[in-house]
Design a protein around this motif. Structure first.
Motif, PDB file in Angstrom:
ATOM      1  N   ALA A 199       0.835  -1.202   0.000  1.00  0.00           N
ATOM      2  CA  ALA A 199       0.000   0.000   0.000  1.00  0.00           C
ATOM      3  C   ALA A 199       0.870   1.252   0.000  1.00  0.00           C
ATOM      4  CB  ALA A 199      -0.899   0.016   1.238  1.00  0.00           C
ATOM      5  N   CYS A 200       0.244   2.348  -0.419  1.00  0.00           N
ATOM      6  CA  CYS A 200       0.899   3.651  -0.320  1.00  0.00           C
ATOM      7  C   CYS A 200       0.937   4.025   1.152  1.00  0.00           C
ATOM      8  CB  CYS A 200       0.087   4.692  -1.108  1.00  0.00           C
ATOM      9  SG  CYS A 200       0.621   6.391  -0.841  1.00  0.00           S
ATOM     10  N   ARG A 201       2.117   4.294   1.638  1.00  0.00           N
ATOM     11  CA  ARG A 201       2.250   4.585   3.065  1.00  0.00           C
ATOM     12  C   ARG A 201       1.623   5.930   3.436  1.00  0.00           C
ATOM     13  NH1 ARG A 201       7.318   2.723   6.485  1.00  0.00           N
ATOM     14  NH2 ARG A 201       6.371   3.014   8.504  1.00  0.00           N
ATOM     15  N   ALA A 202       1.489   6.824   2.466  1.00  0.00           N
ATOM     16  CA  ALA A 202       0.932   8.144   2.765  1.00  0.00           C
ATOM     17  C   ALA A 202      -0.580   8.115   2.920  1.00  0.00           C
ATOM     18  CB  ALA A 202       1.333   9.146   1.685  1.00  0.00           C
ATOM     19  N   CYS A 203      -1.267   7.408   2.002  1.00  0.00           N
ATOM     20  CA  CYS A 203      -2.732   7.441   2.021  1.00  0.00           C
ATOM     21  C   CYS A 203      -3.358   6.097   2.348  1.00  0.00           C
ATOM     22  CB  CYS A 203      -3.275   7.977   0.701  1.00  0.00           C
ATOM     23  SG  CYS A 203      -3.095   6.850  -0.688  1.00  0.00           S
ATOM     24  N   GLY A 204      -2.559   5.034   2.304  1.00  0.00           N
ATOM     25  CA  GLY A 204      -3.071   3.726   2.678  1.00  0.00           C
ATOM     26  C   GLY A 204      -3.737   2.959   1.559  1.00  0.00           C
ATOM     27  N   TYR A 252       3.262   7.147  -9.780  1.00  0.00           N
ATOM     28  CA  TYR A 252       2.427   7.919  -8.860  1.00  0.00           C
ATOM     29  C   TYR A 252       1.360   7.035  -8.218  1.00  0.00           C
ATOM     30  CZ  TYR A 252       4.519  11.788 -11.410  1.00  0.00           C
ATOM     31  OH  TYR A 252       5.406  12.645 -11.980  1.00  0.00           O
ATOM     32  N   CYS A 253       1.040   7.358  -6.992  1.00  0.00           N
ATOM     33  CA  CYS A 253      -0.058   6.687  -6.309  1.00  0.00           C
ATOM     34  C   CYS A 253      -1.357   7.087  -7.018  1.00  0.00           C
ATOM     35  CB  CYS A 253      -0.109   7.114  -4.843  1.00  0.00           C
ATOM     36  SG  CYS A 253      -1.576   6.507  -3.973  1.00  0.00           S
ATOM     37  N   PRO A 254      -2.200   6.111  -7.375  1.00  0.00           N
ATOM     38  CA  PRO A 254      -3.437   6.451  -8.075  1.00  0.00           C
ATOM     39  C   PRO A 254      -4.436   7.196  -7.194  1.00  0.00           C
ATOM     40  CG  PRO A 254      -3.367   4.111  -7.579  1.00  0.00           C
ATOM     41  CD  PRO A 254      -2.043   4.672  -7.190  1.00  0.00           C
ATOM     42  N   SER A 255      -4.258   7.162  -5.898  1.00  0.00           N
ATOM     43  CA  SER A 255      -5.201   7.821  -5.007  1.00  0.00           C
ATOM     44  C   SER A 255      -4.732   9.222  -4.598  1.00  0.00           C
ATOM     45  CB  SER A 255      -5.417   6.975  -3.755  1.00  0.00           C
ATOM     46  OG  SER A 255      -6.304   7.618  -2.891  1.00  0.00           O
ATOM     47  N   CYS A 256      -3.534   9.325  -4.028  1.00  0.00           N
ATOM     48  CA  CYS A 256      -3.095  10.630  -3.513  1.00  0.00           C
ATOM     49  C   CYS A 256      -2.180  11.371  -4.487  1.00  0.00           C
ATOM     50  CB  CYS A 256      -2.405  10.484  -2.159  1.00  0.00           C
ATOM     51  SG  CYS A 256      -0.799   9.651  -2.198  1.00  0.00           S
ATOM     52  N   GLY A 257      -1.677  10.679  -5.509  1.00  0.00           N
ATOM     53  CA  GLY A 257      -0.871  11.327  -6.527  1.00  0.00           C
ATOM     54  C   GLY A 257       0.588  11.513  -6.161  1.00  0.00           C
TER      55      GLY A 257
END
Ligand SMILES: [Zn+2]
Length: 119
Positions: free
Chosen positions: A84-89, A108-113
């Motif tokens: 998972a993205c550690r910033a947004c989960g 890039y993270c598809p959720s938080c960018g």
């Protein structure tokens, strides 16, 4: 006469308190000035270190990073941790994790960018 003597005693007591407070404030002020000088040196060292670190980075990538950093409250890069993205989960699929691990381009993270990286 007793009232004058009592008032003088009170005055001496207050003046003594004032002197103690002034001494304490002076000590605290000296400590804060020393802290400020130390922090200013640290800031200059860190700025020099940052400049040395970013000098080989491509200017387009650096601009992307700086823009993201401003948009994402100072955190432009997120580690991939436990899938998972550690910033947004947000859970990241295997292909994205693989790209983050071995990418030659930014991923890039598809959720938080944020820019993803995986160790
Ligand atoms: Zn994210």
């Amino acid at each position: 006469m007793l009232r004058v003597e009592a008032a003088q005693a009170d005055l001496l007591s207050v003046l003594d308190d004032l002197k103690q407070i002034q001494t304490r404030l002076s000590d605290e002020n000296k400590k804060l000035i020393a802290d400020q000088e130390s922090l200013s040196r640290d800031l200059a060292d860190l700025q020099a270190e940052r400049n040395a670190t970013i000098s080989p980075v491509d200017t387009v990538i650096l601009k992307t990073y700086e823009t993201l950093r401003k948009q994402r409250r100072g955190l432009a890069v997120a580690e991939v941790s436990e899938n998972a993205c550690r910033a947004c989960g947000t859970t990241l699929n295997a292909a994205l994790q693989q790209s983050a691990r071995h990418a030659t381009e930014l991923v890039y993270c598809p959720s938080c960018g944020r820019i993803l990286y995986a160790g």
